[in-house]
Scaffold this active site. Structure first.
Site, PDB file in Angstrom:
ATOM      1  N   MET A  54     -36.081  44.241  61.910  1.00  0.00           N
ATOM      2  CA  MET A  54     -35.162  45.341  61.611  1.00  0.00           C
ATOM      3  C   MET A  54     -34.983  46.206  62.855  1.00  0.00           C
ATOM      4  O   MET A  54     -35.941  46.456  63.597  1.00  0.00           O
ATOM      5  CB  MET A  54     -35.685  46.171  60.449  1.00  0.00           C
ATOM      6  CG  MET A  54     -35.799  45.384  59.160  1.00  0.00           C
ATOM      7  SD  MET A  54     -36.263  46.388  57.741  1.00  0.00           S
ATOM      8  CE  MET A  54     -34.751  47.297  57.453  1.00  0.00           C
ATOM      9  N   LYS A 113     -29.126  43.010  65.153  1.00  0.00           N
ATOM     10  CA  LYS A 113     -28.527  41.773  64.630  1.00  0.00           C
ATOM     11  C   LYS A 113     -27.105  42.015  64.138  1.00  0.00           C
ATOM     12  O   LYS A 113     -26.186  41.261  64.461  1.00  0.00           O
ATOM     13  CB  LYS A 113     -29.383  41.221  63.472  1.00  0.00           C
ATOM     14  CG  LYS A 113     -30.810  40.867  63.838  1.00  0.00           C
ATOM     15  CD  LYS A 113     -31.579  40.325  62.641  1.00  0.00           C
ATOM     16  CE  LYS A 113     -31.638  41.268  61.479  1.00  0.00           C
ATOM     17  NZ  LYS A 113     -32.286  42.567  61.809  1.00  0.00           N
ATOM     18  N   ASP A 167     -24.086  38.100  57.552  1.00  0.00           N
ATOM     19  CA  ASP A 167     -25.099  39.130  57.759  1.00  0.00           C
ATOM     20  C   ASP A 167     -26.158  39.026  56.663  1.00  0.00           C
ATOM     21  O   ASP A 167     -25.895  38.519  55.566  1.00  0.00           O
ATOM     22  CB  ASP A 167     -24.432  40.509  57.715  1.00  0.00           C
ATOM     23  CG  ASP A 167     -25.315  41.605  58.276  1.00  0.00           C
ATOM     24  OD1 ASP A 167     -26.142  41.311  59.163  1.00  0.00           O
ATOM     25  OD2 ASP A 167     -25.172  42.766  57.843  1.00  0.00           O
ATOM     26  N   GLU A 168     -27.387  39.513  56.954  1.00  0.00           N
ATOM     27  CA  GLU A 168     -28.482  39.542  55.976  1.00  0.00           C
ATOM     28  C   GLU A 168     -28.720  38.157  55.365  1.00  0.00           C
ATOM     29  O   GLU A 168     -28.891  38.013  54.145  1.00  0.00           O
ATOM     30  CB  GLU A 168     -28.184  40.568  54.872  1.00  0.00           C
ATOM     31  CG  GLU A 168     -27.902  41.974  55.376  1.00  0.00           C
ATOM     32  CD  GLU A 168     -29.133  42.726  55.844  1.00  0.00           C
ATOM     33  OE1 GLU A 168     -30.201  42.084  55.988  1.00  0.00           O
ATOM     34  OE2 GLU A 168     -29.032  43.931  56.081  1.00  0.00           O
ATOM     35  N   ALA A 169     -28.747  37.144  56.204  1.00  0.00           N
ATOM     36  CA  ALA A 169     -28.841  35.761  55.726  1.00  0.00           C
ATOM     37  C   ALA A 169     -30.167  35.454  55.047  1.00  0.00           C
ATOM     38  O   ALA A 169     -30.270  34.446  54.324  1.00  0.00           O
ATOM     39  CB  ALA A 169     -28.621  34.790  56.892  1.00  0.00           C
ATOM     40  N   GLN A 170     -31.180  36.309  55.247  1.00  0.00           N
ATOM     41  CA  GLN A 170     -32.459  36.067  54.567  1.00  0.00           C
ATOM     42  C   GLN A 170     -32.317  36.123  53.061  1.00  0.00           C
ATOM     43  O   GLN A 170     -33.124  35.558  52.326  1.00  0.00           O
ATOM     44  CB  GLN A 170     -33.522  37.074  55.032  1.00  0.00           C
ATOM     45  CG  GLN A 170     -33.327  38.506  54.550  1.00  0.00           C
ATOM     46  CD  GLN A 170     -32.431  39.317  55.452  1.00  0.00           C
ATOM     47  OE1 GLN A 170     -31.840  38.793  56.392  1.00  0.00           O
ATOM     48  NE2 GLN A 170     -32.358  40.613  55.203  1.00  0.00           N
ATOM     49  N   CYS A 205     -41.848  46.775  70.427  1.00  0.00           N
ATOM     50  CA  CYS A 205     -42.678  47.743  69.705  1.00  0.00           C
ATOM     51  C   CYS A 205     -42.947  48.938  70.622  1.00  0.00           C
ATOM     52  O   CYS A 205     -42.797  48.848  71.845  1.00  0.00           O
ATOM     53  CB  CYS A 205     -43.982  47.061  69.291  1.00  0.00           C
ATOM     54  SG  CYS A 205     -45.148  48.124  68.390  1.00  0.00           S
ATOM     55  N   CYS A 253     -45.646  49.988  71.592  1.00  0.00           N
ATOM     56  CA  CYS A 253     -46.746  49.664  72.502  1.00  0.00           C
ATOM     57  C   CYS A 253     -46.300  48.758  73.642  1.00  0.00           C
ATOM     58  O   CYS A 253     -47.054  48.512  74.575  1.00  0.00           O
ATOM     59  CB  CYS A 253     -47.892  49.000  71.739  1.00  0.00           C
ATOM     60  SG  CYS A 253     -47.535  47.297  71.216  1.00  0.00           S
ATOM     61  N   CYS A 276     -45.240  45.310  66.317  1.00  0.00           N
ATOM     62  CA  CYS A 276     -45.874  44.045  66.692  1.00  0.00           C
ATOM     63  C   CYS A 276     -47.014  43.737  65.718  1.00  0.00           C
ATOM     64  O   CYS A 276     -47.443  44.599  64.948  1.00  0.00           O
ATOM     65  CB  CYS A 276     -46.399  44.110  68.129  1.00  0.00           C
ATOM     66  SG  CYS A 276     -47.828  45.207  68.348  1.00  0.00           S
TER      67      CYS A 276
END
Length: 212
Positions: free
Chosen positions: A14, A18, A92-95, A150, A152, A187
């Site tokens: 996220m 994308k 979009d949002e293919a998951q 991330c 970090c 991460c």
């Protein structure tokens, strides 16, 4: 000569831009007068209208994909009604696609020679593959990772769900629509360390002053 299309899967966490990449691709297609169609699973209810909207403020109209939508039949319907073989499908949002719908998209590629680019997440907040993502990993012709960083400095991997206090949430339904107030991309190391820190914080005994 038969057209040769490809099924693409471009995934990231996220906040990895994308959707912005999808919309930029759509804009480039328009500039070149190329035929394309944007699609999006209706499970993402953050938008009332059938649009794909990026955090940076750009958007495009799209067609909803319902859980029972047959995407191969949709392509046939476009051909019958509009005499149109779409060159590029941008999803979009293919998951949130079902495995069957991913298979239908593969048939669109193989039978019509269309290109299909699916943008989506790899895993949920518990680091488990989504159904649509799993099937795309299994049968996509091309798989690309959209990387982000991330805090970090490491690559983000986990779409961590958080509560109103910023604590990592480890239980709940796989699908819970939300933005920055509900999710943070981090991460694997930070995800693990934050969970350990939370566990220790809960386990610490109360200070006597807390009881006064």
């Amino acid at each position: 000569m038969q057209r040769k299309g490809k099924l693409y899967f471009r995934y990231g966490t996220m906040g990895s831009a994308k959707t912005a990449l999808l919309l930029t691709t759509a804009y480039n297609f328009e500039e070149r007068h190329m035929d394309y169609l944007c699609l999006k699973p209706v499970i993402d209810t953050r938008e009332n209208d059938s649009v794909i909207r990026s955090r940076i403020g750009i958007e495009r109209t799209c067609r909803w994909i319902h859980p029972n939508s047959n995407l191969y039949e949709m392509a046939i319907e476009l051909y019958k009604k509009e005499d149109r073989v779409v060159d590029w499908f941008l999803i979009d949002e293919a998951q949130f696609l079902t495995a069957a719908q991913v298979d239908q998209l593969a048939r669109v590629v193989d039978d019509f020679g269309s290109n299909v680019i699916c943008y989506g997440l790899r895993t949920d907040f518990q680091t488990h593959l989504f159904e649509g993502s799993r099937r795309l990993f299994e049968i996509a012709d091309t798989i690309d990772e959209i990387k982000s960083t991330c805090n970090c400095g490491r690559k983000t991997i986990v779409n961590a769900r958080i509560d109103s206090n910023g604590n990592i949430v480890e239980t709940g339904a796989q699908v819970e629509i939300g933005g920055d107030e509900r999710y943070v991309a981090i991460c694997r190391s930070c995800w693990r360390n934050r969970r350990i820190e939370q566990t220790h914080r809960v386990a610490l005994p109360l200070d006597i002053d807390d009881l006064k």
